[in-house]
Structures are given as C-alpha cells and as structure tokens.
Motif scaffolding. Structure first.
Motif, PDB file in Angstrom:
ATOM      1  N   ALA A 165      46.544  -7.739  13.442  1.00 21.17           N
ATOM      2  CA  ALA A 165      45.652  -8.859  12.339  1.00 21.17           C
ATOM      3  C   ALA A 165      44.544  -8.603  12.250  1.00 21.17           C
ATOM      4  O   ALA A 165      43.345  -9.510  11.155  1.00 21.17           O
ATOM      5  CB  ALA A 165      46.522 -10.302  12.670  1.00 21.17           C
ATOM      6  N   LEU A 166      43.301  -8.524  13.390  1.00 20.53           N
ATOM      7  CA  LEU A 166      42.082  -8.190  13.797  1.00 20.53           C
ATOM      8  C   LEU A 166      41.923  -6.984  13.141  1.00 20.53           C
ATOM      9  O   LEU A 166      40.585  -7.054  13.698  1.00 20.53           O
ATOM     10  CB  LEU A 166      42.031  -8.853  15.114  1.00 20.53           C
ATOM     11  CG  LEU A 166      42.282 -10.840  15.483  1.00 20.53           C
ATOM     12  CD1 LEU A 166      42.278 -10.806  17.079  1.00 20.53           C
ATOM     13  CD2 LEU A 166      41.796 -11.447  14.649  1.00 20.53           C
ATOM     14  N   GLY A 167      42.318  -6.536  12.787  1.00 24.22           N
ATOM     15  CA  GLY A 167      41.975  -4.708  12.815  1.00 24.22           C
ATOM     16  C   GLY A 167      41.304  -4.018  13.396  1.00 24.22           C
ATOM     17  O   GLY A 167      40.636  -3.003  13.485  1.00 24.22           O
ATOM     18  N   ILE A 168      42.189  -4.204  14.713  1.00 28.39           N
ATOM     19  CA  ILE A 168      41.691  -3.833  15.934  1.00 28.39           C
ATOM     20  C   ILE A 168      42.851  -2.807  16.958  1.00 28.39           C
ATOM     21  O   ILE A 168      43.589  -2.625  16.041  1.00 28.39           O
ATOM     22  CB  ILE A 168      41.873  -4.827  17.756  1.00 28.39           C
ATOM     23  CG1 ILE A 168      40.305  -5.731  17.112  1.00 28.39           C
ATOM     24  CG2 ILE A 168      41.166  -3.841  18.860  1.00 28.39           C
ATOM     25  CD1 ILE A 168      40.909  -7.089  18.590  1.00 28.39           C
ATOM     26  N   ASP A 169      42.565  -1.499  17.153  1.00 30.72           N
ATOM     27  CA  ASP A 169      42.940  -0.448  17.315  1.00 30.72           C
ATOM     28  C   ASP A 169      42.617   0.293  18.621  1.00 30.72           C
ATOM     29  O   ASP A 169      41.191   0.182  18.823  1.00 30.72           O
ATOM     30  CB  ASP A 169      42.751   0.975  16.187  1.00 30.72           C
ATOM     31  CG  ASP A 169      43.491   2.412  16.532  1.00 30.72           C
ATOM     32  OD1 ASP A 169      43.829   2.377  17.231  1.00 30.72           O
ATOM     33  OD2 ASP A 169      42.966   3.450  15.449  1.00 30.72           O
ATOM     34  N   PRO A 170      43.082   0.474  20.064  1.00 28.34           N
ATOM     35  CA  PRO A 170      42.690   0.371  20.927  1.00 28.34           C
ATOM     36  C   PRO A 170      42.782   1.677  21.499  1.00 28.34           C
ATOM     37  O   PRO A 170      42.201   2.496  22.174  1.00 28.34           O
ATOM     38  CB  PRO A 170      44.193  -0.254  21.771  1.00 28.34           C
ATOM     39  CG  PRO A 170      45.168  -1.431  21.173  1.00 28.34           C
ATOM     40  CD  PRO A 170      44.927  -0.883  19.481  1.00 28.34           C
ATOM     41  N   LYS A 171      43.194   2.321  20.691  1.00 27.29           N
ATOM     42  CA  LYS A 171      42.761   3.814  20.437  1.00 27.29           C
ATOM     43  C   LYS A 171      41.795   4.032  20.634  1.00 27.29           C
ATOM     44  O   LYS A 171      40.954   4.946  21.160  1.00 27.29           O
ATOM     45  CB  LYS A 171      43.293   4.083  19.645  1.00 27.29           C
ATOM     46  CG  LYS A 171      44.547   4.581  20.039  1.00 27.29           C
ATOM     47  CD  LYS A 171      46.007   5.577  18.804  1.00 27.29           C
ATOM     48  CE  LYS A 171      46.243   5.147  18.067  1.00 27.29           C
ATOM     49  NZ  LYS A 171      46.666   3.906  17.481  1.00 27.29           N
ATOM     50  N   THR A 172      40.829   3.573  19.339  1.00 27.06           N
ATOM     51  CA  THR A 172      39.139   3.605  19.224  1.00 27.06           C
ATOM     52  C   THR A 172      38.207   3.066  20.374  1.00 27.06           C
ATOM     53  O   THR A 172      37.073   3.053  19.961  1.00 27.06           O
ATOM     54  CB  THR A 172      38.881   3.738  17.681  1.00 27.06           C
ATOM     55  OG1 THR A 172      39.546   1.665  17.561  1.00 27.06           O
ATOM     56  CG2 THR A 172      40.071   3.887  17.058  1.00 27.06           C
ATOM     57  N   GLU A 173      38.884   1.957  21.300  1.00 20.04           N
ATOM     58  CA  GLU A 173      37.628   1.382  21.783  1.00 20.04           C
ATOM     59  C   GLU A 173      37.390   2.718  22.495  1.00 20.04           C
ATOM     60  O   GLU A 173      38.010   3.866  23.687  1.00 20.04           O
ATOM     61  CB  GLU A 173      38.598   0.028  22.688  1.00 20.04           C
ATOM     62  CG  GLU A 173      39.575  -0.961  21.276  1.00 20.04           C
ATOM     63  CD  GLU A 173      38.162  -2.228  21.043  1.00 20.04           C
ATOM     64  OE1 GLU A 173      37.270  -2.073  21.433  1.00 20.04           O
ATOM     65  OE2 GLU A 173      38.377  -2.120  19.887  1.00 20.04           O
ATOM     66  N   THR A 174      36.369   1.362  22.984  1.00 22.15           N
ATOM     67  CA  THR A 174      34.969   2.417  24.131  1.00 22.15           C
ATOM     68  C   THR A 174      36.428   1.789  25.613  1.00 22.15           C
ATOM     69  O   THR A 174      37.190   0.670  25.789  1.00 22.15           O
ATOM     70  CB  THR A 174      34.162   1.964  24.436  1.00 22.15           C
ATOM     71  OG1 THR A 174      33.849   0.508  24.915  1.00 22.15           O
ATOM     72  CG2 THR A 174      33.201   1.517  23.107  1.00 22.15           C
ATOM     73  N   GLU A 175      35.254   3.160  26.991  1.00 25.08           N
ATOM     74  CA  GLU A 175      36.292   2.226  28.344  1.00 25.08           C
ATOM     75  C   GLU A 175      35.264   1.762  28.567  1.00 25.08           C
ATOM     76  O   GLU A 175      34.101   1.700  28.845  1.00 25.08           O
ATOM     77  CB  GLU A 175      36.620   4.535  29.021  1.00 25.08           C
ATOM     78  CG  GLU A 175      37.036   5.218  28.204  1.00 25.08           C
ATOM     79  CD  GLU A 175      38.642   4.648  28.657  1.00 25.08           C
ATOM     80  OE1 GLU A 175      38.912   3.896  29.346  1.00 25.08           O
ATOM     81  OE2 GLU A 175      39.230   5.895  28.556  1.00 25.08           O
ATOM     82  N   ASP A 176      36.326   1.021  30.200  1.00 22.58           N
ATOM     83  CA  ASP A 176      35.446  -0.315  29.772  1.00 22.58           C
ATOM     84  C   ASP A 176      36.790  -0.150  31.800  1.00 22.58           C
ATOM     85  O   ASP A 176      37.258  -0.823  31.675  1.00 22.58           O
ATOM     86  CB  ASP A 176      35.767  -1.463  29.965  1.00 22.58           C
ATOM     87  CG  ASP A 176      35.104  -2.202  30.511  1.00 22.58           C
ATOM     88  OD1 ASP A 176      34.452  -2.157  31.526  1.00 22.58           O
ATOM     89  OD2 ASP A 176      35.355  -3.601  30.100  1.00 22.58           O
ATOM     90  N   ILE A 177      36.551   1.241  32.497  1.00 25.11           N
ATOM     91  CA  ILE A 177      36.644   1.392  33.379  1.00 25.11           C
ATOM     92  C   ILE A 177      36.847   0.605  34.909  1.00 25.11           C
ATOM     93  O   ILE A 177      35.500   0.857  35.220  1.00 25.11           O
ATOM     94  CB  ILE A 177      36.642   3.390  34.126  1.00 25.11           C
ATOM     95  CG1 ILE A 177      37.526   3.676  32.622  1.00 25.11           C
ATOM     96  CG2 ILE A 177      37.227   3.505  35.170  1.00 25.11           C
ATOM     97  CD1 ILE A 177      36.532   5.202  32.699  1.00 25.11           C
ATOM     98  N   ARG A 178      37.944   0.144  35.244  1.00 25.74           N
ATOM     99  CA  ARG A 178      37.636  -0.379  36.478  1.00 25.74           C
ATOM    100  C   ARG A 178      38.790  -0.668  36.929  1.00 25.74           C
ATOM    101  O   ARG A 178      39.732  -0.835  37.068  1.00 25.74           O
ATOM    102  CB  ARG A 178      37.126  -2.251  36.349  1.00 25.74           C
ATOM    103  CG  ARG A 178      35.958  -2.673  35.727  1.00 25.74           C
ATOM    104  CD  ARG A 178      35.804  -3.503  35.319  1.00 25.74           C
ATOM    105  NE  ARG A 178      34.447  -4.176  34.341  1.00 25.74           N
ATOM    106  CZ  ARG A 178      34.340  -4.736  33.688  1.00 25.74           C
ATOM    107  NH1 ARG A 178      35.024  -7.059  34.710  1.00 25.74           N
ATOM    108  NH2 ARG A 178      33.607  -5.776  33.165  1.00 25.74           N
ATOM    109  N   GLU A 179      39.368   0.566  37.990  1.00 22.96           N
ATOM    110  CA  GLU A 179      40.097   0.547  38.600  1.00 22.96           C
ATOM    111  C   GLU A 179      40.729  -0.279  39.935  1.00 22.96           C
ATOM    112  O   GLU A 179      40.073  -0.437  41.181  1.00 22.96           O
ATOM    113  CB  GLU A 179      40.639   2.588  39.495  1.00 22.96           C
ATOM    114  CG  GLU A 179      41.357   2.707  39.912  1.00 22.96           C
ATOM    115  CD  GLU A 179      42.151   4.457  39.535  1.00 22.96           C
ATOM    116  OE1 GLU A 179      42.503   4.366  40.412  1.00 22.96           O
ATOM    117  OE2 GLU A 179      40.907   4.980  39.731  1.00 22.96           O
TER     118      GLU A 179
END
Length: 409
Positions: free
Chosen positions: A262-276
């Motif tokens: 609905a918001l037009g967000i594609d998780p595949k194209t998001e940037t990496e915010d890595i915090r293991e």
C-alpha cells in the motif's frame, strides 16, 4: 506527493470500510467489532455459517472444543479459541476468517505521537524476497514509519539460556522430563487446556515474543510494540491476561506485506541497516526441531556440574503433537526434553507465511549458519541486554523474574 501520514489516513479509510462491511457479515453473538480487536476471538465466523453443508468440519477440527452448536448454529468461544486456524483450513465454504489488527496500528502510525517498534519473528527470512536480509527488513520497517525493528530471535536467545538452566535445575534422573515453553502458543494451549496433568513439567517462561515486548517497554516505557510473524495464534497469546502488558498489536506476514504494498515499499530495494543481534540458536527457532537444537547446544556449552544429557524428541503438526503427548503419558519414550509446534515444519509452515514451508525452512537454516555466534553464551548483545535489565547471576534465570516468567495454570 502525499506524506506518510496522509498515506496512512487513506489506508485507514479503506480499512474502516472493510471493517464495517465485515461487522455486518459477522455474528454479534461471538465477537465485538473488528476495530476493537482486544474484545473478540482470534477467528471470526460469518453469518452464513447457518448455511453450512460441510457437516461442521470446523467443529471437528478444533482440539480445544472452542466451537459449539447452540440452537442449531455454530459459535466460537473466544475464551477457548487458541487461534490456531485449523477451523479456517477445515471450512471449505470460506465462512471463517482470521481477526486482523491492522487498523489500530495504522492509527498510531498516522498520529506519529509514539515510538512504534516492529518485533519481527525469525521466520521472516525469505518471506519478503530472497534477498531481503535482516538489514533490509529493518530499513523497510523504518520506511513504513516504525521507529525501529527488533529481532525476536535475540529474545529467543535469552529464552534458550533460560530453558537450558531450567533443565539443569529440574532434570536429575531417569524419568524426569521437561516440555518446552519457549515458542508455540498452540502447543502450550494444548498442554494447559487438554493435557493439563503435564503442566508441572513446563517451565514458567514467557515466549520470545512476550520477552521482546516486555524488554522494549522496559527500555522505552511509552513504546507501541508490534509483533510481525506467520502465526495467527500469536494474536490470542498477546491478549492473555497475565502477559497482555507486552504486545500492542500482532500482524501476520500477510498483513505486513499489505502495508508495504500500500505504501509502495519494496523491501528488496531497501538499504542495508545491519546490526547483528541474534545467534544461530535464536534464529533456528523458526523451524521444527530448532528449539531442541538450540537448548541442547547451550546446555552443553554451559557445562554445569551434574547436568543430565538432553535427549530431545519433537513433533510438528497438531496431530503429531497429540501423538507425542500421548506417548509421554503412556511412558513410551525415554526422551527428557520435548518440543511441540502446531504447524507442520514449525513457524515456517505457519498459516500466514508468504512462501512454501520447505523454502522457508532452508532460508532459516542458512540464516542460522550465517550468524556470527552459535549460542546466547557467545552473543555479546545478549550479555549487554541482560546486564541493562539487571541480570548478573545465573540464578536470575531460574528464580522469579517479571520480564521472563509467567505462571501456567
């Protein structure tokens, strides 16, 4: 371009319309209103259940006797319903649907007055796309208006340590045994409501979902917590009286995916915010056998004196869980640690997953292998969280703790 608040207000209008329509179709005897999800059952029955020609398969599928026939009509008892979804699968007419909690979340996100945290179950990996890592999922949640994302796998780490220590305290000789309390609400409901003679063998621990919600609220008292996972039964668990302080809303992967779309967000194209934050032990909770493996690894690493070796046996699927419990009652097993998961394959086989359970299991296995740490004992993030919460001694895990304990009745 509309602001995020305006987009959410548009979605809210559609959800309100859907809610009113559903309220008109549903039976007021068994539920309140869609927009007040704390007041009604995890499963909703439509009026046309009176036209059922399927010989009441839904009623036969319920191991909790939550579906009753009154004056020729079927009703769902919210107090008995565990939210497992078996009746939905059994109903070939489509007269049963799950309770959705998307509206209360949209309202909070649109107001933008509270910190809203997404608590994402470890089964998420692979669900929103092959390349959607934990870092991309975190960014996608923030793009959707969440203040942050928390890996529930990190709290599975904490509960793994607690279960391993409980095993050491409670299991001393042949014939002693422990049933895991760590993961599946339907497994726990079966023991509490159907096989209650076994409840003394279940440690009084909350699930990782509840632990995550309580810790977030302990560190951020005004936070709004949203659990996101593949499970319908988590909606019911979150409302249980003694643990209702932890989670404000439960969304399924399907509901979260609807928000992204609905918001037009594609998780595949998001940037990496890595915090293991999680070890392999916490990550593999999402697959059948994962809890047993995690607790066994951790117990062996603890290497405490006079510890009995864990001999685990597990079952997945309601039918197999019932058969396992019957074998325990009949003394037909020599195992001393038992794990049950209501969904075939574990959480990766949940009713609201987005991919096939075989693929989900493989993603979770690889996600576990990719972890920098094998157990919670190796995980520095877990040590830091526990210290901030005031846990400094091993005994803290086996004595009463409001954050990690509950009382089963």
């Amino acid at each position: 371009m509309k602001t995020l608040k305006e987009l959410y207000q548009d979605i809210m209008k559609k959800e309100l319309e859907n809610g009113r329509k559903l309220e008109e179709e549903t039976d007021a005897y068994s539920l309140d209103c869609l927009l007040h999800p704390k007041n009604h059952a995890a499963v909703i029955a439509k009026n046309n259940c009176t036209d059922c020609n399927m010989d009441h398969d839904c009623q036969k599928s319920c191991v909790f006797d939550a579906i009753s026939k009154i004056d020729g009509r079927l009703y769902i008892d919210p107090a008995k319903c565990a939210g497992c979804g078996a009746c939905i699968d059994a109903c070939k007419m489509g007269n049963l649907i799950e309770n959705k909690e998307i509206y209360p979340l949209l309202e909070v996100l649109a107001e933008q007055k509270k910190e809203v945290y997404a608590l994402v179950a470890p089964a998420f990996i692979g669900q929103f796309g092959e390349d959607v890592t934990e870092g991309k999922m975190r960014s996608a949640c923030k793009s959707a208006g969440f203040s942050g994302m928390v890996e529930v796998a990190a709290f599975a780490d904490i509960l793994t340590l607690k279960e391993a220590l409980e095993f050491h305290v409670n299991i001393h000789k042949k014939g002693d045994f422990q049933l895991t309390s760590c993961c599946c609400p339907v497994w726990i409901a079966m023991i509490r409501n159907v096989y209650h003679e076994l409840i003394g063998h279940v440690p009084g621990a909350v699930s990782p979902m509840i632990a995550a919600g309580r810790v977030v609220k302990a560190l951020h008292p005004d936070a709004f917590t949203v659990f996101i996972g593949p499970c319908m039964a988590k909606k019911k668990e979150a409302k249980e009286e003694d643990i209702a302080d932890a989670i404000d809303v439960v969304l399924t992967f399907e509901e979260m995916n609807d928000i992204f779309e609905a918001l037009g967000i594609d998780p595949k194209t998001e940037t990496e915010d890595i915090r293991e934050h999680s070890s392999m032990a916490g990550r593999i909770y999402a697959k059948a056998g994962g809890v047993s493996e995690a607790v066994k690894m951790t117990a062996e690493q603890l290497n405490l004196e006079n510890t009995v070796e864990i001999k685990a046996e597990r079952a997945d699927g309601v039918k197999n869980c019932k058969e396992l419990i019957q074998r325990i009652l009949n003394g037909k097993t020599d195992a001393n640690f038992f794990e049950g998961m209501a969904c075939v394959g574990g959480c990766v086989g949940g009713p609201k997953v987005l991919i096939e359970k075989e693929s989900g299991r493989e993603y979770v296995t690889q996600y576990g292998k990719a972890a920098s740490y094998q157990t919670p004992l190796e995980n520095p993030y877990i040590r830091e969280v526990l210290e901030r919460l005031g846990f400094t001694e091993i005994e803290d895990f086996v004595e009463h703790s409001r954050l990690l304990d509950r009382t089963f009745s």
